[in-house]
Structure formats: C-alpha cells, structure tokens
Design an enzyme around this catalytic site. Structure first.
Site, PDB file in Angstrom:
ATOM      1  N   THR A  21       9.537 -21.131  11.493  1.00 65.34           N
ATOM      2  CA  THR A  21       9.896 -22.359  10.683  1.00 65.34           C
ATOM      3  C   THR A  21       9.771 -23.818  11.157  1.00 65.34           C
ATOM      4  OG1 THR A  21      11.826 -21.039   9.535  1.00 65.34           O
ATOM      5  CG2 THR A  21      12.339 -23.618  10.016  1.00 65.34           C
ATOM      6  N   THR A  80      13.902 -34.180  18.319  1.00 65.36           N
ATOM      7  CA  THR A  80      14.974 -34.142  19.282  1.00 65.36           C
ATOM      8  C   THR A  80      14.335 -34.570  20.838  1.00 65.36           C
ATOM      9  OG1 THR A  80      15.865 -32.520  20.734  1.00 65.36           O
ATOM     10  CG2 THR A  80      13.715 -31.641  19.880  1.00 65.36           C
ATOM     11  N   ASP A  81      15.071 -35.180  21.527  1.00 66.17           N
ATOM     12  CA  ASP A  81      14.858 -35.581  22.921  1.00 66.17           C
ATOM     13  C   ASP A  81      14.547 -34.564  23.640  1.00 66.17           C
ATOM     14  OD1 ASP A  81      17.539 -34.473  22.997  1.00 66.17           O
ATOM     15  OD2 ASP A  81      18.227 -35.867  24.342  1.00 66.17           O
ATOM     16  N   GLU A  82      14.951 -33.240  23.280  1.00 70.02           N
ATOM     17  CA  GLU A  82      14.428 -32.154  24.301  1.00 70.02           C
ATOM     18  C   GLU A  82      13.052 -32.009  24.495  1.00 70.02           C
ATOM     19  OE1 GLU A  82      18.081 -29.196  23.128  1.00 70.02           O
ATOM     20  OE2 GLU A  82      16.292 -28.516  24.135  1.00 70.02           O
ATOM     21  N   TYR A 138      12.101 -23.403  21.926  1.00 68.01           N
ATOM     22  CA  TYR A 138      12.792 -24.100  20.900  1.00 68.01           C
ATOM     23  C   TYR A 138      12.138 -25.567  20.960  1.00 68.01           C
ATOM     24  CZ  TYR A 138      15.747 -27.968  18.852  1.00 68.01           C
ATOM     25  OH  TYR A 138      16.206 -28.965  18.224  1.00 68.01           O
ATOM     26  N   LYS A 140       9.518 -27.852  18.585  1.00 62.63           N
ATOM     27  CA  LYS A 140       9.784 -29.118  17.903  1.00 62.63           C
ATOM     28  C   LYS A 140       8.568 -30.213  18.142  1.00 62.63           C
ATOM     29  CE  LYS A 140      12.757 -30.264  15.813  1.00 62.63           C
ATOM     30  NZ  LYS A 140      13.217 -30.280  14.348  1.00 62.63           N
ATOM     31  N   PRO A 174      32.785 -20.319  27.868  1.00 62.45           N
ATOM     32  CA  PRO A 174      31.695 -20.107  28.909  1.00 62.45           C
ATOM     33  C   PRO A 174      30.804 -21.214  29.318  1.00 62.45           C
ATOM     34  CG  PRO A 174      30.925 -19.341  26.667  1.00 62.45           C
ATOM     35  CD  PRO A 174      32.587 -19.842  26.444  1.00 62.45           C
ATOM     36  N   ASN A 211      28.638 -31.634  31.299  1.00 62.50           N
ATOM     37  CA  ASN A 211      29.254 -30.634  30.462  1.00 62.50           C
ATOM     38  C   ASN A 211      30.403 -30.241  30.894  1.00 62.50           C
ATOM     39  OD1 ASN A 211      26.469 -30.411  29.114  1.00 62.50           O
ATOM     40  ND2 ASN A 211      26.128 -28.575  29.987  1.00 62.50           N
TER      41      ASN A 211
HETATM   42  P1  NAD Z   1      21.441 -26.361  11.868  1.00 55.13           P
HETATM   43  O1  NAD Z   1      20.853 -25.089  12.645  1.00 55.13           O
HETATM   44  O2  NAD Z   1      22.935 -26.522  11.717  1.00 55.13           O
HETATM   45  O3  NAD Z   1      20.947 -26.449  10.383  1.00 55.13           O
HETATM   46  C1  NAD Z   1      19.617 -25.970  10.117  1.00 55.13           C
HETATM   47  C2  NAD Z   1      19.377 -25.764   8.633  1.00 55.13           C
HETATM   48  O4  NAD Z   1      18.090 -25.360   8.324  1.00 55.13           O
HETATM   49  C3  NAD Z   1      20.272 -24.514   8.030  1.00 55.13           C
HETATM   50  O5  NAD Z   1      20.831 -25.171   6.727  1.00 55.13           O
HETATM   51  C4  NAD Z   1      19.231 -23.624   7.666  1.00 55.13           C
HETATM   52  O6  NAD Z   1      19.483 -22.545   6.667  1.00 55.13           O
HETATM   53  C5  NAD Z   1      17.824 -24.389   7.250  1.00 55.13           C
HETATM   54  N1  NAD Z   1      16.789 -23.733   7.590  1.00 55.13           N
HETATM   55  C6  NAD Z   1      16.265 -23.128   8.699  1.00 55.13           C
HETATM   56  N2  NAD Z   1      15.270 -22.174   8.436  1.00 55.13           N
HETATM   57  C7  NAD Z   1      14.837 -22.819   7.085  1.00 55.13           C
HETATM   58  C8  NAD Z   1      13.649 -22.694   6.389  1.00 55.13           C
HETATM   59  N3  NAD Z   1      12.525 -21.791   6.966  1.00 55.13           N
HETATM   60  N4  NAD Z   1      13.581 -23.249   5.307  1.00 55.13           N
HETATM   61  C9  NAD Z   1      14.425 -23.954   4.653  1.00 55.13           C
HETATM   62  N5  NAD Z   1      15.583 -24.264   5.228  1.00 55.13           N
HETATM   63  C10 NAD Z   1      15.838 -23.652   6.703  1.00 55.13           C
HETATM   64  O7  NAD Z   1      20.499 -27.501  12.563  1.00 55.13           O
HETATM   65  P2  NAD Z   1      21.183 -29.114  12.859  1.00 55.13           P
HETATM   66  O8  NAD Z   1      21.934 -29.026  14.363  1.00 55.13           O
HETATM   67  O9  NAD Z   1      21.825 -29.552  11.722  1.00 55.13           O
HETATM   68  O10 NAD Z   1      19.783 -29.596  13.129  1.00 55.13           O
HETATM   69  C11 NAD Z   1      18.799 -30.247  12.046  1.00 55.13           C
HETATM   70  C12 NAD Z   1      17.515 -30.801  12.758  1.00 55.13           C
HETATM   71  O11 NAD Z   1      17.935 -31.786  13.780  1.00 55.13           O
HETATM   72  C13 NAD Z   1      16.724 -29.609  13.257  1.00 55.13           C
HETATM   73  O12 NAD Z   1      15.280 -29.962  13.122  1.00 55.13           O
HETATM   74  C14 NAD Z   1      17.033 -29.850  14.992  1.00 55.13           C
HETATM   75  O13 NAD Z   1      15.825 -29.695  15.585  1.00 55.13           O
HETATM   76  C15 NAD Z   1      16.992 -31.554  15.044  1.00 55.13           C
HETATM   77  N6  NAD Z   1      18.181 -31.976  16.218  1.00 55.13           N
HETATM   78  C16 NAD Z   1      19.312 -31.528  16.217  1.00 55.13           C
HETATM   79  C17 NAD Z   1      20.132 -31.723  17.205  1.00 55.13           C
HETATM   80  C18 NAD Z   1      21.533 -31.474  17.382  1.00 55.13           C
HETATM   81  O14 NAD Z   1      22.163 -31.855  18.399  1.00 55.13           O
HETATM   82  N7  NAD Z   1      22.380 -30.485  16.598  1.00 55.13           N
HETATM   83  C19 NAD Z   1      19.712 -33.035  17.966  1.00 55.13           C
HETATM   84  C20 NAD Z   1      18.692 -33.769  17.846  1.00 55.13           C
HETATM   85  C21 NAD Z   1      17.594 -33.254  16.615  1.00 55.13           C
HETATM   86  O1  DAU Z   2      19.100 -32.675  22.806  1.00 56.99           O
HETATM   87  C1  DAU Z   2      19.217 -32.273  21.429  1.00 56.99           C
HETATM   88  C2  DAU Z   2      19.249 -30.939  21.344  1.00 56.99           C
HETATM   89  O2  DAU Z   2      20.680 -30.690  21.605  1.00 56.99           O
HETATM   90  C3  DAU Z   2      18.842 -30.369  19.834  1.00 56.99           C
HETATM   91  O3  DAU Z   2      17.443 -30.673  19.660  1.00 56.99           O
HETATM   92  C4  DAU Z   2      19.259 -28.812  19.932  1.00 56.99           C
HETATM   93  O4  DAU Z   2      19.014 -28.303  18.246  1.00 56.99           O
HETATM   94  C5  DAU Z   2      20.693 -28.777  19.950  1.00 56.99           C
HETATM   95  O5  DAU Z   2      20.958 -27.287  20.037  1.00 56.99           O
HETATM   96  C6  DAU Z   2      21.163 -29.382  21.483  1.00 56.99           C
HETATM   97  O6  DAU Z   2      20.481 -28.608  22.527  1.00 56.99           O
HETATM   98  P1  DAU Z   2      21.375 -28.324  23.727  1.00 56.99           P
HETATM   99  O7  DAU Z   2      20.694 -27.040  24.163  1.00 56.99           O
HETATM  100  O8  DAU Z   2      21.498 -29.305  24.708  1.00 56.99           O
HETATM  101  O9  DAU Z   2      22.955 -27.757  23.143  1.00 56.99           O
HETATM  102  P2  DAU Z   2      24.080 -27.079  23.345  1.00 56.99           P
HETATM  103  O10 DAU Z   2      25.156 -27.321  22.741  1.00 56.99           O
HETATM  104  O11 DAU Z   2      23.380 -25.343  23.087  1.00 56.99           O
HETATM  105  O12 DAU Z   2      24.037 -27.007  25.012  1.00 56.99           O
HETATM  106  C7  DAU Z   2      24.675 -28.184  25.401  1.00 56.99           C
HETATM  107  C8  DAU Z   2      24.701 -27.851  26.989  1.00 56.99           C
HETATM  108  O13 DAU Z   2      25.823 -27.175  27.056  1.00 56.99           O
HETATM  109  C9  DAU Z   2      23.683 -27.305  27.774  1.00 56.99           C
HETATM  110  O14 DAU Z   2      23.517 -27.892  29.093  1.00 56.99           O
HETATM  111  C10 DAU Z   2      24.009 -25.938  27.879  1.00 56.99           C
HETATM  112  C11 DAU Z   2      25.592 -25.732  27.889  1.00 56.99           C
HETATM  113  N1  DAU Z   2      26.422 -24.757  27.339  1.00 56.99           N
HETATM  114  C12 DAU Z   2      26.052 -24.483  26.121  1.00 56.99           C
HETATM  115  C13 DAU Z   2      26.566 -23.349  25.512  1.00 56.99           C
HETATM  116  C14 DAU Z   2      26.143 -22.954  23.953  1.00 56.99           C
HETATM  117  C15 DAU Z   2      27.227 -24.092  27.962  1.00 56.99           C
HETATM  118  O15 DAU Z   2      27.523 -24.482  29.294  1.00 56.99           O
HETATM  119  N2  DAU Z   2      27.901 -23.116  27.330  1.00 56.99           N
HETATM  120  C16 DAU Z   2      27.506 -22.720  26.153  1.00 56.99           C
HETATM  121  O16 DAU Z   2      28.054 -21.600  25.622  1.00 56.99           O
END
Ligand code: NAD
Ligand code: DAU
Length: 344
Positions: A102, A128-130, A153, A157, A208, A254
C-alpha cells in the site's frame, strides 16, 4: 483556496477524516471524493457528519487498483494521499508486506495515473517524521536531512516520499511532500499510544508502557496538522518537502504523556504495566525543524496539557465510537501482541 475537486485517499482513517471534515467546512465550493479500502483502521463513522453532503462522495476501493484510480483522477485538481498501513508495531511484529504494497506500490499507482491522465493536478503525499529515524538530542532534522528509517513502516514511507519526488523531477508532476510528527485527537484508532492508553485508562485496564517510557515524540493535535496541510495545498512550492511538528518545549516523554492521561482520566499510576521487547528497533527520539512551514504563517493552536485534556474528554464522551472497535480483530491483535487481556 483555489482547488475545486479533491481526491482524498484513506479518509476513513484518523487524519484523513479530520482533513475532509475541515476542508468541506472551510471551502463551500470544494468537492471531495474519498477513496478508502476500509482496512481494519478505516471507519466510515469517522465521516458520518459529512455523509449527507452533496459535495462528498465515498468510493470503497484500493489505491493499488489502477483502473479505479485512473477513473477517479480524471477530473481532479488535486490528490491528497493519506492511505497507508500506519502502525509501526504491525510492521515489525506482523507481516510487513502490506506496508510495502500500500505505502510504496499504492503511491506509485496514484502517481502513474496522474502522469498519464492528469499531469496538472497537485499531489500531496502525507509523510512522516519517522523517515529521519532516531534523532539524537538536541538535533532537529530539516527537509534536507538524511533519511534513516528504522522500521519497515518508516522505510515504506521513505520509499513513497522518494517516488513522489522522483515523479516531480522526472515527469514534472506538481508534487509536495509533508512530514508530520505524531498526531493525537478524536477518531484515532485505539492501537496508537494516546488513544490506547486513554481508552484502557477509562476501562481501568493496564497501560503497556514500552522500554521504560523515556522515549520522546513531538505530539501534535490532528486539527493543527490538517490546518498545516490546507496551507500547503495553497501555498507550498512545487517539488518541495515540508516538516510539520509542534516543537514541544519542554519535550515530553511517553511516561509523562501517560501520567497526564491518567490524571485527566482520574485513574491511578498503578495501571502502568512496564513491558519490554514489543518494539524491536524502538526509536528514542523524534524531532523536526519546522521553520520552513512556520515561514508560511502556520503555528499550532493548543499546548499538550490542553490537548490531552480535550482528547481524554472526547473519548470519555464517545464510548459509542470506540467500544465497538475493541472487539474481533482488535482483540486478537491485542492479545497476540501484548499477551495481555483487553477485555473488561
Ligand atoms: P489510519 O491507519 O488511521 O488510516 C489509514 C486509512 O487508509 C484507513 O482508512 C484505511 O482503510 C486506508 N487504507 C489503507 N490501505 C489502503 C489502500 N490500499 N487503499 C485505500 N485505502 C487504504 O492512518 P492515520 O493515522 O490517519 O495516518 C494517515 C497518513 O498519515 C498515513 O499515510 C501515515 O503514514 C501518515 N502519518 C500519520 C501520523 C500519525 O501520527 N498517525 C503522523 C504522520 C504521518
Ligand atoms: O512520528 C509519526 C508517526 O507517529 C506516524 O508516522 C505513525 O503512523 C504513527 O503510528 C506514530 O508512530 P509511533 O510509533 O511514534 O506511534 P505509537 O503511538 O505507536 O507509539 C508512540 C510511542 O509510544 C512509541 O515510543 C512507542 C510507545 N508505545 C506505543 C504503544 C502502541 C508504548 O509505550 N506502548 C504502546 O502500547
């Protein structure tokens, strides 16, 4: 905003749904098509408030579906690509193939359709900043910094960002790449740290906390992220990358975020369950320089204490949104991944 017809992918997810709600409210002339596959993370309820609008259309489908994507890009002014597999833990402990398919191949299908059928449209790749990897303090990578993704992941990206930029350079597509820090707010699937810990705290389940909880993320409210994206659609230079982040001062670990959540939810710290080994390659710190975006006039509107308090309030009031999610596939993943029960 001059844009009139926008294809948004992945808008049944967390950030995409906020973006669509904001865009439709802000611009009375805009028409939005949402292409979403409805994976486990996609939820049409996230867009229930705009479902009846004549300016909104939902198409259930896959960004990897060349024929469908070709049909949908035919008359658009821009494409905003949120669609992705987004959870780091699923990319490390489950099969990473879906992330490559995807996040990388899906982005390629969108770009190729634009190249062939709609080369004048603007393409905003939501990154993403990751991709900058683990950032040693006090570093703040800018948009030219080295990409050193740590997880499948973030590597997928980085691949998508590079493809989009290559289509700009090679084929002259109007591409912008945004790279945002961690988002939080309403409608976030409760697998990510903040919504997981809030909903577990409300249900008096264990939280957790990985690896001592010392890690730093630059938490940004989803509404602030979406405001930045609207600004970029309008004002960004073509072919450019823009970092987006809160630049929290002081930076919060965290463990500190967890304590804020417990306090707002009125729960005891005894719910914290220290765990290790669940995130191989765990990045210690993320941070980005946001000077380039801020020069366009953007600034986040809420600090972290206020943002967390509002977010805890939203999940407390909206159990009807998240309780149904915490069943079936969710519980299977939770119990497999954490080895803990998520049943009340
Ligand atoms: P999310 O997981 O909540 O949503 C992803 C959506 O994409 C879902 O609705 C899913 O059904 C859809 N999807 C997945 N595969 C697909 C495909 N093949 N075709 C069409 N739709 C599809 O994600 P989010 O947290 O809203 O993140 C959205 C975007 O922002 C992502 O690209 C992620 O990498 C980026 N991003 C997320 C964060 C964060 O903190 N969540 C931060 C920076 C960037
Ligand atoms: O930085 C942007 C990214 O932020 C996005 O690109 C990703 O889509 C989004 O999922 C997020 O990634 P992280 O890995 O930083 O987010 P997450 O919420 O999974 O984890 C945040 C921090 O918390 C990380 O240090 C791991 C920790 N964590 C996470 C989970 C799920 C825990 O300690 N316990 C947990 O159960």
């Amino acid at each position: 905003m001059a844009t009139r017809k926008v294809l948004v992918t992945g808008a049944c997810g967390f950030i995409g749904s906020c973006f669509v709600r904001t865009l439709l409210a802000r611009d009375p002339d805009v028409h939005v098509v949402n292409l979403d596959l409805l994976t486990y993370a996609g939820n049409p309820k996230n867009l229930a408030s705009v479902e009846g609008s004549s300016r909104y259309r939902f198409v259930r489908g896959d960004i990897r579906d060349e024929a469908l994507v070709t049909e949908l890009v035919g008359d658009v002014d821009c494409v905003v690509n949120f669609a992705a597999e987004s959870h780091v833990d699923r990319s490390t402990t489950e099969k990473a193939g879906a992330f490559i398919e995807t996040n990388v191949y899906g982005t390629f299908v969108l770009l190729e359709a634009l190249r062939l059928h709609r080369p004048t449209a603007r393409f905003l790749q939501i990154g993403t900043d990751e991709v900058y990897g683990d950032v040693e303090a006090p570093g703040f990578p800018d948009e030219h910094s080295l990409l050193e993704p740590s997880s499948p992941y973030s590597a997928s990206k980085a691949g998508a960002d590079n493809l989009a930029l290559a289509f700009s350079r090679t084929h002259g597509l109007d591409v912008i790449v945004s790279r945002c820090t961690n988002n939080y707010g309403p409608y976030q699937y409760p697998e990510k740290l903040i919504p997981l810990f809030i909903t577990n705290a409300l249900d008096e389940l264990e939280l957790p906390l990985y690896d001592g909880g010392t890690q730093i993320r630059d938490w940004l409210r989803v509404e602030d992220h979406c405001e930045a994206l609207l600004l970029l659609l309008d004002r960004a230079e073509t072919g450019e990358i823009y970092n987006i982040g809160a630049n929290q001062e002081p930076e919060r670990s965290n463990a500190e975020i967890t304590e804020m959540i417990l306090e707002c939810a009125g729960r005891s710290k005894s719910l914290i369950r220290p765990v290790t080994g669940l995130r191989p390659g765990h990045d210690q710190r993320y941070a980005v320089s946001t000077q380039k975006l801020r020069a366009l006039g953007w600034a986040p509107q809420a600090d972290i204490e206020e943002g967390i308090a509002r977010t805890v309030g939203w999940y407390a009031k909206n159990r009807s949104w998240w309780e149904p999610i915490k069943s079936g596939e969710y519980l299977e993943f939770y119990e497999r991944h954490y080895g803990l029960s998520a049943r009340r």
